[in-house]
Structures are given as structure tokens and as C-alpha cells.
Write an enzyme that holds these catalytic residues in place. Structure first.
Site: not given
Ligand code: GLA
Length: 382
Positions: A130, A165-166, A168, A187
Site C-alpha cells: 500500500d 492509487w494512481g 505520480e 478504493d
Molecule cells: C488502502 C487500500 C485498500 C486497503 C486499505 C487497508 O485504502 O487502497 O485496498 O488495503 O488501505 O487499510
């Protein structure tokens, strides 16, 4: 020498986060492994069982090692890995490139090689990594390279799922880091709006992803129906029509297919959607080609996706994102069939699993609001 690869086609599996959040433990993971085998998910290709955030103690031990929470995992992760492997599945686990994970557990910053060695010694096969709580001064580019190097040299095949998460412009550099999948969107939540917005964002990056580095559109919410211990994902749920469209989009766009519902209690319809062999075959097509998008005249909320498959067939998806039913058509001229070619399309309905006739010039079909149709098309002589 046969090339050695970890993710020649999009990885498939199950992840604990969507339905269980922090409420995870050994018995949940082992009973999920049982269900994945019993309900045909492993046979359909779902091989990774992934434990997400919240599995460890809040602090490392005195040697700096990660420790599984003994209340949640009384026999440790090695035991769970053995259980999962005995079932024919592979085990995934979670860490983060910052000092703490998104839920506040220890992250792997400055522990990359040691943690990779720990995961390898436990028999882990997949690491979701993450993007929370990292120092401003260190870009994710460097930190994903680091963990990739550690995993690629830990003595075990461990797939790296970069949960980035896209930011940079991740799609431009992530392949060169060595990661096998990458998230490029926020998410997912269990509602149609979230599915629509992730799919639309993905369609803006038509060339992102491919074998050994797939664009992960996030875990599936198919079959959650608003039920979850995780308030971040639970969001009212979707209709079966919407879950079907969600699955078809993820399949056509080469996303990893990582189930997020409680597979121990799936509805019949959920099981049907998730184990649709014809859609899975499109997702797992060995050439991993991206789709091109055709617009639908007069309807900005409808579109067609076309994906060339390795045997000369084409997967054609008709999608209707509008809130009312609409006719969605594909003109074969746009796919390469000219009038002089004397070619037609033999179409197979991949959702209802029947042949849908041979069609000349174009194909048009009423599609419900938020619905879709997917066909496997074969070029045939007129
Ligand atoms: C981020 C990730 C999720 C999940 C949570 C866990 O938000 O993008 O997919 O893994 O953390 O805390």
C-alpha cells in the site's frame, strides 16, 4: 530456457478487505479457503487468498520483525500458508511502503529486505503493498522499486501488487519497477457510482497494463449486497445487473479478478457471475490485449469495448451506463469488416451461454440501465 513469469495473465483470487476490514482471523481465512475449493472458485481460476491490512501486532518484535497478532492468528502465518497450500491455493499478505499501513500497523519502510525474507519464510506467494504514511521526500517510484527488488531476490516467487492509487502518473513507470499489478484508482465501494467512476477512469488509460504488470481496478464488490464489516467499503450494494456489468468490465479490461464478498455465503447469482468461464476466458486470454472503445451514436452514456483474442475471435461488450434502458449497437465496419470483404460475425453470448446467430454489418441489442452484453465474435464468410 523457458521464461520465468509470475503473472502472464491477470491474477485471480480473494481478498479480506472489502467484507471484513480489520475483522480477520485464522478461522475466517481457513474457512474461506475451504469455500473457494468447495464452490468451484479455485477450479474457475481464483488461486490467491489474500489477507489484507490488520493482520499483525501494532509493533515489531525486539529484532525488528513483523509479528502476526496471536489473537487473530494463534498459529502464525506459516500455519495459514500451509493450510491454504494444502487446498491448492496460494497465500497473499499485505504491507505498506510507509512507516505505518493505512490502518496504523507497521509498514515496511526501511525493512523491505527483512520483511520480504519473513514473507518468503512463511510461504507467502503475493504481497499487496500500500501507499500510506510515507515520508514526503521519498516518491512511490523509489519505494515500489525497493520492495520489488527485495521480493525479486528473496528466494521465493512473490507477486507484487502495488496498491498505488494512481498518483505520480503511476501507469508510466510502474512496469519498470518490477511490480506485477498496480492500482491506479481510489478504493472501490459497494455501489454503482464507484464501479462507474473506476471503469471510466480506467478507460482514460487505454494502454496501461499488460502481461506481468496489470492495471488493477481494485477488488470486486460482486455479491456484497451492502453487507460488510468494513464501513469504508459498505455502501448500500448493487443489483445483480450492476454486479454483472462490473464483472464484465473488469474481465474485458484485463483487471486482476480479486473477489471481495464473503464467499462462504454466496448467492446462486453471485456464484454464477464469478465463475462465468466464458468471461474469465476473455480476461485470461494469453495475448492480454487492451480493448478499444467505440462510441454509440446519440448516446454518450453507452459504449462498446472490443478486445482481440488470441484465436482470431473478438470479445465485444455492449455497455449502458445510463439510468434508462437503451439500444446499443456495434457496426462491424468499425471493427475491420468492409463491405467488399464478404465477412460476417458469428456471435456467442458469453453471459447467457448460447449462440446468438451470425450477423451482417451490425448488431444491435436493448441493454438495461447499468447493464451489459458480452459476445465472443468469430469472423465468418458470408
Ligand atoms: C488502502 C487500500 C485498500 C486497503 C486499505 C487497508 O485504502 O487502497 O485496498 O488495503 O488501505 O487499510
Amino acid at each position: 530456457m523457458k521464461p520465468h513469469t509470475i503473472a502472464p495473465t491477470p491474477p485471480m483470487g480473494w481478498n479480506s478487505w472489502n467484507s471484513f476490514g480489520s475483522q480477520i482471523n485464522e478461522s475466517l481465512i481457513c474457512s474461506t479457503a475451504d469455500a473457494m475449493v468447495e464452490y468451484g472458485l479455485l477450479d474457475a481460476g481464483y488461486e490467491y487468498l489474500i489477507i489484507d491490512d490488520c493482520w499483525s501486532l501494532k509493533e515489531r518484535d525486539s529484532n525488528g520483525n513483523l509479528v502476526a497478532d496471536p489473537e487473530k492468528f494463534p498459529h502464525g502465518i506459516r500455519y495459514v500458508a500451509d493450510y491454504v497450500h494444502d487446498k491448492g491455493l496460494k497465500l497473499g499478505i499485505y504491507s505498506c511502503c510507509g512507516v505505518r499501513t493505512c490502518a496504523g500497523y507497521p509498514g515496511s519502510l526501511e525493512h523491505e529486505f527483512a520483511d520480504a525474507a519473513t514473507f518468503a519464510s512463511w510461504g507467502v506467494d503475493y504481497l499487496k503493498y500500500d501507499n500510506c504514511n510515507r515520508p514526503e521526500s521519498l516518491g512511490t517510484n523509489l519505494l515500489y522499486r525497493r520492495i520489488a527488488m527485495a521480493l525479486r531476490n528473496c528466494g521465493r516467487d512473490i507477486l507484487l501488487a502495488a496498491c498505488q492509487w494512481g498518483t505520480e502518473n503511476v501507469h508510466q513507470w510502474i512496469r519498470s519497477s518490477g511490480a506485477q499489478t498496480f492500482r491506479s484508482t481510489v478504493d472501490i465501494q459497494d455501489c454503482w457510482k464507484s464501479i462507474e467512476s473506476i471503469a471510466s477512469a480506467r478507460l482514460e488509460l487505454p494502454f496501461a497494463g499488460g502481461a506481468e504488470c496489470f492495471n488493477d481496478m481494485d477488488m470486486l464488490v460482486v455479491g456484497m449486497y451492502g453487507k460488510s464489516y468494513n464501513p469504508e467499503t459498505a455502501m448500500g450494494g448493487c443489483t445483480d445487473e450492476e454486479y454483472q456489468t462490473h464483472f464484465a468490465l473488469w474481465a474485458m479490461l484485463n483487471s486482476p479478478l480479486i473477489i471481495g464478498c464473503d464467499v462462504r455465503n454466496m448467492s446462486e447469482q453471485t456464484q454464477k457471475i464469478l465463475t462465468n468461464k466464458e468471461l474469465i476466458a476473455i480476461n485470461q486470454d494469453p495475448e492480454c490485449r487492451t480493448c478499444y472503445k467505440l462510441s454509440v451514436y446519440g448516446n454518450p452514456d453507452a459504449f462498446v469495448l472490443v478486445k482481440p483474442l488470441c484465436d482470431g475471435d473478438y470479445a465485444v461488450g455492449l455497455f449502458n451506463f445510463s439510468d434508462v434502458a437503451a439500444n446499443v449497437s456495434v457496426n462491424f465496419w468499425d471493427m475491420g469488416i468492409s463491405a467488399s470483404s464478404r465477412r460476417m460475425m458469428a456471435m456467442r453470448d458469453c453471459i447467457r451461454h448460447h449462440d446468438a446467430g451470425t450477423h451482417h454489418e451490425m448488431f444491435s441489442q436493448p441493454v438495461p440501465a447499468h447493464g451489459c452484453e458480452v459476445y465472443r465474435c468469430r469472423v465468418s464468410e458470408a
